[in-house]
Design an enzyme around this catalytic site. Structure first.
Site, PDB file in Angstrom:
ATOM      1  N   ASP A 182      -2.204  29.768  32.837  1.00 59.01           N
ATOM      2  CA  ASP A 182      -2.197  30.165  34.326  1.00 59.01           C
ATOM      3  C   ASP A 182      -3.169  29.383  35.207  1.00 59.01           C
ATOM      4  OD1 ASP A 182      -0.784  32.112  36.261  1.00 59.01           O
ATOM      5  OD2 ASP A 182      -2.907  31.880  36.901  1.00 59.01           O
TER       6      ASP A 182
ATOM      7  N   ARG B 270       5.310  39.999  25.149  1.00 60.18           N
ATOM      8  CA  ARG B 270       4.205  40.347  25.898  1.00 60.18           C
ATOM      9  C   ARG B 270       3.816  42.019  26.269  1.00 60.18           C
ATOM     10  NH1 ARG B 270       2.297  38.090  30.622  1.00 60.18           N
ATOM     11  NH2 ARG B 270       1.368  40.073  30.379  1.00 60.18           N
TER      12      ARG B 270
ATOM     13  N   ARG C 133       9.328  35.859  32.846  1.00 60.05           N
ATOM     14  CA  ARG C 133       9.835  37.119  32.957  1.00 60.05           C
ATOM     15  C   ARG C 133      11.309  37.116  32.774  1.00 60.05           C
ATOM     16  NH1 ARG C 133       6.294  39.835  37.576  1.00 60.05           N
ATOM     17  NH2 ARG C 133       6.300  37.580  37.854  1.00 60.05           N
TER      18      ARG C 133
ATOM     19  N   ARG D 256       8.115  27.797  35.908  1.00 57.16           N
ATOM     20  CA  ARG D 256       7.959  29.068  35.411  1.00 57.16           C
ATOM     21  C   ARG D 256       9.169  29.389  34.637  1.00 57.16           C
ATOM     22  NH1 ARG D 256       5.174  32.659  39.234  1.00 57.16           N
ATOM     23  NH2 ARG D 256       3.260  31.915  39.322  1.00 57.16           N
TER      24      ARG D 256
ATOM     25  N   TYR E 230      -7.657  31.850  46.203  1.00 60.51           N
ATOM     26  CA  TYR E 230      -7.640  32.804  45.412  1.00 60.51           C
ATOM     27  C   TYR E 230      -8.955  33.503  45.442  1.00 60.51           C
ATOM     28  CZ  TYR E 230      -2.672  32.687  43.907  1.00 60.51           C
ATOM     29  OH  TYR E 230      -1.537  32.708  43.935  1.00 60.51           O
TER      30      TYR E 230
HETATM   31  O1  CP3 Z   1       6.574  28.170  32.555  1.00 62.29           O
HETATM   32  C1  CP3 Z   1       5.726  27.906  33.328  1.00 62.29           C
HETATM   33  O2  CP3 Z   1       5.868  27.222  34.257  1.00 62.29           O
HETATM   34  C2  CP3 Z   1       4.217  27.916  32.573  1.00 62.29           C
HETATM   35  C3  CP3 Z   1       3.399  29.050  33.024  1.00 62.29           C
HETATM   36  C4  CP3 Z   1       2.832  29.278  34.154  1.00 62.29           C
HETATM   37  C5  CP3 Z   1       2.213  30.536  34.591  1.00 62.29           C
HETATM   38  N1  CP3 Z   1       1.463  30.280  35.965  1.00 62.29           N
HETATM   39  C6  CP3 Z   1       2.560  31.974  34.014  1.00 62.29           C
HETATM   40  C7  CP3 Z   1       2.458  33.114  34.572  1.00 62.29           C
HETATM   41  C8  CP3 Z   1       2.325  28.252  35.252  1.00 62.29           C
HETATM   42  C9  CP3 Z   1       2.608  26.739  35.294  1.00 62.29           C
HETATM   43  C10 CP3 Z   1       1.499  29.028  36.393  1.00 62.29           C
HETATM   44  C11 CP3 Z   1       0.940  28.701  37.445  1.00 62.29           C
HETATM   45  C12 CP3 Z   1       0.495  29.246  38.691  1.00 62.29           C
HETATM   46  N2  CP3 Z   1      -0.017  30.786  38.750  1.00 62.29           N
HETATM   47  C13 CP3 Z   1       0.694  28.997  39.898  1.00 62.29           C
HETATM   48  C14 CP3 Z   1       1.277  27.690  40.400  1.00 62.29           C
HETATM   49  C15 CP3 Z   1       2.814  27.654  40.356  1.00 62.29           C
HETATM   50  C16 CP3 Z   1       3.394  28.321  41.118  1.00 62.29           C
HETATM   51  O3  CP3 Z   1       4.159  29.241  41.030  1.00 62.29           O
HETATM   52  O4  CP3 Z   1       3.254  28.057  42.607  1.00 62.29           O
HETATM   53  C17 CP3 Z   1       0.041  30.274  40.715  1.00 62.29           C
HETATM   54  C18 CP3 Z   1       0.216  29.975  42.314  1.00 62.29           C
HETATM   55  C19 CP3 Z   1      -0.435  30.995  39.913  1.00 62.29           C
HETATM   56  C20 CP3 Z   1      -0.943  32.369  40.232  1.00 62.29           C
HETATM   57  C21 CP3 Z   1      -0.049  33.498  39.892  1.00 62.29           C
HETATM   58  N3  CP3 Z   1      -0.195  33.925  38.363  1.00 62.29           N
HETATM   59  C22 CP3 Z   1       0.964  34.128  40.385  1.00 62.29           C
HETATM   60  C23 CP3 Z   1       1.362  34.018  42.014  1.00 62.29           C
HETATM   61  C24 CP3 Z   1       1.525  34.999  39.142  1.00 62.29           C
HETATM   62  C25 CP3 Z   1       2.669  35.973  39.667  1.00 62.29           C
HETATM   63  C26 CP3 Z   1       2.321  37.249  39.878  1.00 62.29           C
HETATM   64  C27 CP3 Z   1       3.555  38.143  39.592  1.00 62.29           C
HETATM   65  O5  CP3 Z   1       3.199  39.271  38.893  1.00 62.29           O
HETATM   66  O6  CP3 Z   1       4.551  38.044  40.154  1.00 62.29           O
HETATM   67  C28 CP3 Z   1       0.758  34.799  38.279  1.00 62.29           C
HETATM   68  C29 CP3 Z   1       0.888  35.597  36.774  1.00 62.29           C
HETATM   69  C30 CP3 Z   1       1.823  34.831  36.052  1.00 62.29           C
HETATM   70  N4  CP3 Z   1       1.772  33.585  35.544  1.00 62.29           N
HETATM   71  C31 CP3 Z   1       2.899  35.216  35.167  1.00 62.29           C
HETATM   72  C32 CP3 Z   1       3.518  34.103  34.391  1.00 62.29           C
HETATM   73  C33 CP3 Z   1       4.512  34.045  33.674  1.00 62.29           C
HETATM   74  C34 CP3 Z   1       3.627  36.554  35.487  1.00 62.29           C
HETATM   75  C35 CP3 Z   1       2.719  37.494  34.429  1.00 62.29           C
HETATM   76  C36 CP3 Z   1       3.445  38.180  33.373  1.00 62.29           C
HETATM   77  O7  CP3 Z   1       4.517  37.629  32.796  1.00 62.29           O
HETATM   78  O8  CP3 Z   1       2.957  39.382  33.276  1.00 62.29           O
END
Ligand code: CP3
Length: 345
Positions: A77, A41, A32, A28, A152
């Site tokens: 994602d 974004r 954010r 990540r 999910y």
């Molecule tokens: O920088 C990186 O690591 C690359 C981007 C990345 C994202 N998601 C971007 C994202 C990666 C590798 C993921 C994988 C992902 N997504 C996982 C596995 C990694 C982990 O954290 O264990 C999982 C479980 C998800 C599912 C998911 N998507 C979650 C739990 C969330 C967060 C929800 C929240 O808002 O707190 C997302 C959304 C997400 N994916 C965001 C980002 C940057 C946030 C959305 C936003 O910025 O509006």
């Protein structure tokens, strides 16, 4: 054309080869915690931004420019290929993936069709653009592992207890295996598409596997993750496998077939290596919360992680899970410099 950056410290550490310094990147890292990410974004949904190669490229590059990390991770994602497979879902800010109609029946599995590389052409295009822009910095592709994706789809969104997921796993093994098998096929196509487009490594995220006992993981999950990892064995890129809360699963996760096992902050890397065995590199595992405790603590804890990582044949420095959105980005930049200086050989 081969684009795998075999001589980079990151790829070398994944393979257990000697390195000039311990490579470091952060799960990540694109997200954010960065003001430039929040700005770009504005007004664009998460899934829409994942489908725009121009945005994916810019967002993926942001942490590389800022922090001097040793690898970039594709901005996307884990649910992107699931949406491409025909499932109606959204990523809701502050919540995560939400599935309109949860998948709990054979008819539900029918709605989840196998994907072709064309279904995720925007990902291949993003990777090609990024490989050009990144030069000597390797790009990591990724996917969600079948169990985490299934959680999910079955729950319909994030869960703390995984009750519906486990009910299917224990109570309807044929349906369970059909679903995880379909997810493994989708994941394989998704990762092969990224490899063909030029990523230098892949990470399979089984983030929520820590909800399972070792016996249940071995019986119901490992065969499907193994099939994904084995399917990439000849692809020429290191495979990283990561989950959270996996202290009792590390041995089995290592057996699933990755070259590198990602470890969360709960298990010291030297102990993890004893369990995983001497043939695999490790990745991790500073507690993301340590970054909120001030510079001295960060340096002390990072030094400990580096020392414990020496027990493994290769160590990729990372956090034990993703960067928290509230993290001060300067603390991450300082941490990268500290890891590079402290580990220089
Ligand atoms: O920088 C990186 O690591 C690359 C981007 C990345 C994202 N998601 C971007 C994202 C990666 C590798 C993921 C994988 C992902 N997504 C996982 C596995 C990694 C982990 O954290 O264990 C999982 C479980 C998800 C599912 C998911 N998507 C979650 C739990 C969330 C967060 C929800 C929240 O808002 O707190 C997302 C959304 C997400 N994916 C965001 C980002 C940057 C946030 C959305 C936003 O910025 O509006």
């Amino acid at each position: 054309m081969t684009t795998v950056l075999n001589d980079s410290p990151f790829v070398r550490a994944c393979r257990g080869l000697d390195v000039p310094h311990t490579p470091v990147w952060f799960m990540r890292q694109a997200g954010r915690s960065l003001p430039e990410y929040r700005k770009i974004r504005e007004g664009i949904g998460m899934l829409d931004s994942c489908r725009r190669p121009d945005l994916v490229t810019e967002i993926t590059l942001q942490p590389v420019r800022r922090h001097n990390v040793d690898a970039a991770i594709l901005f996307s994602d884990i649910v992107v290929p699931i949406a491409a497979a025909g499932i109606d879902l959204d990523i809701v800010p502050g919540t995560g993936p939400v599935v309109a109609e949860p998948v709990r029946t054979p008819a539900g599995i029918e709605r989840l069709r196998q994907i072709t590389p064309d279904d995720v052409g925007f990902v291949a295009e993003s990777v090609r653009l990024l490989v050009k822009e990144l030069g000597g910095t390797p790009l990591i592709g990724f996917a969600g592992a079948p169990f985490t994706l299934a959680s999910y789809l079955i729950e319909g969104g994030p869960s703390r207890t995984y009750l519906k997921t486990k009910a299917m796993m224990y109570g309807e093994p044929a349906l369970w295996n059909a679903l995880l098998s379909r997810l493994a096929d989708i994941t394989l196509t998704f990762l092969r598409t990224q490899i063909d487009a030029g990523v230098s490594a892949v990470q399979l995220f089984d983030s929520w596997a820590g909800a399972l006992s070792e016996a249940d993981y071995r019986e119901h999950v490992l065969p499907h993750s193994s099939r994904v990892l084995a399917g990439l064995a000849g692809a020429g890129v290191p495979r990283i496998h990561f989950g959270v809360g996996t202290a009792v699963l590390l041995e089995a996760m290592g057996e699933a077939g990755a070259d590198v096992v990602g470890v969360d902050w709960r298990t010291p890397l030297d102990r993890a290596t004893k369990v995983i065995g001497p043939s695999k590199a490790v990745q991790g595992n500073l507690d993301p919360a340590v970054l909120f405790a001030g510079r001295e603590v960060v340096e002390r804890e990072a030094r400990r992680v580096l020392e414990q990582g020496r027990a493994a044949p290769g160590h990729v420095f990372n956090l034990g899970h993703g960067v928290m959105p509230e993290t001060d980005p300067d603390a991450l930049t300082r941490l990268v410099a500290f890891v590079h200086e402290t580990s220089a050989r």
